[in-house]
Design a protein around this motif. Sequence first.
Motif, mmCIF file in Angstrom:
data_model
loop_
_atom_site.group_PDB
_atom_site.id
_atom_site.type_symbol
_atom_site.label_atom_id
_atom_site.label_comp_id
_atom_site.label_asym_id
_atom_site.label_seq_id
_atom_site.Cartn_x
_atom_site.Cartn_y
_atom_site.Cartn_z
ATOM 1 N N ARG A 12 0.835 -1.208 0.000
ATOM 2 C CA ARG A 12 0.000 0.000 0.000
ATOM 3 C C ARG A 12 0.868 1.255 0.000
ATOM 4 N NH1 ARG A 12 -2.277 3.232 3.902
ATOM 5 N NH2 ARG A 12 -4.317 4.132 3.386
ATOM 6 N N ARG A 13 1.913 1.212 0.815
ATOM 7 C CA ARG A 13 2.830 2.361 0.844
ATOM 8 C C ARG A 13 3.482 2.548 -0.510
ATOM 9 N NH1 ARG A 13 6.258 3.054 6.422
ATOM 10 N NH2 ARG A 13 4.481 3.446 7.793
ATOM 11 N N ASP A 14 3.875 1.441 -1.098
ATOM 12 C CA ASP A 14 4.465 1.551 -2.426
ATOM 13 C C ASP A 14 3.480 2.188 -3.403
ATOM 14 O OD1 ASP A 14 6.748 0.433 -1.502
ATOM 15 O OD2 ASP A 14 6.305 -1.595 -2.188
ATOM 16 N N LYS A 15 2.210 1.771 -3.271
ATOM 17 C CA LYS A 15 1.194 2.342 -4.177
ATOM 18 C C LYS A 15 1.002 3.841 -3.910
ATOM 19 C CE LYS A 15 -3.224 1.513 -3.587
ATOM 20 N NZ LYS A 15 -4.535 0.807 -3.581
ATOM 21 N N ASP A 16 0.995 4.219 -2.616
ATOM 22 C CA ASP A 16 0.828 5.635 -2.276
ATOM 23 C C ASP A 16 1.964 6.477 -2.858
ATOM 24 O OD1 ASP A 16 -1.460 5.015 -0.921
ATOM 25 O OD2 ASP A 16 -0.496 4.944 1.060
ATOM 26 N N GLU A 17 3.175 5.930 -2.731
ATOM 27 C CA GLU A 17 4.323 6.698 -3.237
ATOM 28 C C GLU A 17 4.290 6.767 -4.759
ATOM 29 O OE1 GLU A 17 8.149 5.947 -1.673
ATOM 30 O OE2 GLU A 17 7.468 5.714 0.392
ATOM 31 N N TRP A 18 3.850 5.655 -5.385
ATOM 32 C CA TRP A 18 3.721 5.671 -6.843
ATOM 33 C C TRP A 18 2.705 6.731 -7.268
ATOM 34 C CZ3 TRP A 18 6.319 3.591 -10.806
ATOM 35 C CH2 TRP A 18 7.191 2.545 -10.553
ATOM 36 N N LEU A 19 1.564 6.735 -6.606
ATOM 37 C CA LEU A 19 0.488 7.673 -6.988
ATOM 38 C C LEU A 19 0.877 9.117 -6.672
ATOM 39 C CD1 LEU A 19 -2.636 5.643 -5.746
ATOM 40 C CD2 LEU A 19 -1.749 5.833 -8.094
ATOM 41 N N SER A 20 1.499 9.318 -5.517
ATOM 42 C CA SER A 20 1.903 10.682 -5.130
ATOM 43 C C SER A 20 2.940 11.234 -6.105
ATOM 44 C CB SER A 20 2.462 10.669 -3.705
ATOM 45 O OG SER A 20 2.868 11.962 -3.330
ATOM 46 N N ALA A 21 3.904 10.371 -6.457
ATOM 47 C CA ALA A 21 4.931 10.818 -7.401
ATOM 48 C C ALA A 21 4.347 11.049 -8.783
ATOM 49 C CB ALA A 21 6.058 9.789 -7.466
ATOM 50 N N TYR A 22 3.347 10.229 -9.103
ATOM 51 C CA TYR A 22 2.694 10.408 -10.414
ATOM 52 C C TYR A 22 1.979 11.763 -10.489
ATOM 53 C CZ TYR A 22 -0.415 9.421 -14.354
ATOM 54 O OH TYR A 22 -1.095 9.465 -15.551
ATOM 55 N N LEU A 23 1.319 12.137 -9.391
ATOM 56 C CA LEU A 23 0.636 13.438 -9.357
ATOM 57 C C LEU A 23 1.618 14.602 -9.485
ATOM 58 C CD1 LEU A 23 -2.039 12.919 -6.533
ATOM 59 C CD2 LEU A 23 -2.430 13.064 -9.006
#
Lengths: 294, 196
Positions: A12-23
């Motif tokens: 989940r953390r990996d996904k959050d960081e992926w999404l945050s960096a994508y934004l």
Amino acid sequence: MGKRLLEREKSRRDKDEWLSAYLDDELNAEERAWLERKLASDPAWRADLEALRRTVSLLNDLPQAPVPRNFILPLSMEKRPRPARSARSKPAWVAPLLTAATALLALAFGVVLSLDLLFVGPAQFASAPASEAVSVAEMPRDDQTPLAENGVESGVESGVESEKRSAGEVEVVPEVEVEFDAEAAIPPTGIATPVTLIPPSEEAEMLTQYGATTTPAGYGAATAPPAEEGGRGVYISATPSPTSTVAAVAASTIITAIEEPAPPMPESAEDATPVMTESVQGREALLSTGDPRT
Amino acid sequence: MDEESLIEAAQQGKIDAFNELVLFYQQQVYNLAYRIMGDPASAADATQDAFISAYQSIDHFRGGSFKSYLMRTVTNKCYDELRRRKRRPAISFEDFGEVDEESNPVLTSERERPEEVLERQDVTHAIEDGIKTLPIDQRITLVLADVQGMSYQEIAKITDVALGTVKSRLARARCKLRDYLQEQQGELLPPRYRHA
């Protein structure tokens, strides 16, 4: 069970960081391509991305709070301007250098002073009476009687003083040298021992080396130096130059050792000086003329 | 006089020059402090302390972004104050009271309708409350990035951490705030802010 939860949380953390960096457009092309394929195939990822995008949008839309007051600083807080470091100011290495130099000078001074007190001090005390005799001899007299005629030690007079005296007075000195008996001049005490231990050749060499002169008359410790030499006979110590060194101190020590028979000098000088000469002459006169008492 | 000349004059001790910089940056500095601290009084104190410290240590400023220099100073002031409060649990955020909207015109606008103003106030309250739930490090990172609009590099420099740390802190802060707002959406958030 716990391991699976940990892996899910990490995922989940990996996904959050992926999404945050994508934004924030912080992914490189390869990462962006991978994430967009994931978003296209996974609705959960898309929902999380949209929720995150709205959250960031709400944060961006937060209104600016007006300042409640001005935060200017009072004039009383003004600092004094720091003086600019001029090119003439001493570099940082000067201070320790000066400190080290001062310490070395102090150490050298201490060593010289210690040697002086250790070797020269007692000798100077021993020769003090001679110096006093010199000062007494140099004192002006009321009767202006020539020193030689008064029988005061002529051997301690300076050459300058000798030159100032009349020719008749000067003639007394060679007479002393001729008639002086070295053995009679040496007192029976042990004070004169150092003088007798120094051969005439060495004495002359040492005195010549340090600027003093001596007479060629053997153990002539009590003899007066030639007036033109400007010396004080055996009472003269080598005057240290302004750049005095330990060697000079040692040299003066040696010469002072020669001076050590100085205290008895006035006694022997009485015999060796014009007084003695007068007495000799008187004895000769008595011999020739006979004792008036007889 | 440009910013560089004002900084040089301030470094020579001229407080008038520094006060010109204060007037130019005080809005941003105060807003950063306000979003981090969560109340106007603490934000004003932190802002004033930050300008005093910035002036006293302006000799150490060696060029670069003066805004970042000020933001870093006020961030440190806020961080110190929050940590001090954390060490003394007797002083809580609630002790400082709620933000008084009447005395804080930022939350009202003459151009908005009353229902819009109310709606926006609710959202703002929800966000501010959500920010307060974040750990200090994440809160500061979130405010610097999403409120002040700073880049990852600027945040890394201001908070003195690695770039990767900024990324992870920001991601966690955003997701925590997102989860908090989703929990509150039925009561606080207007429909247009809610999930589909």
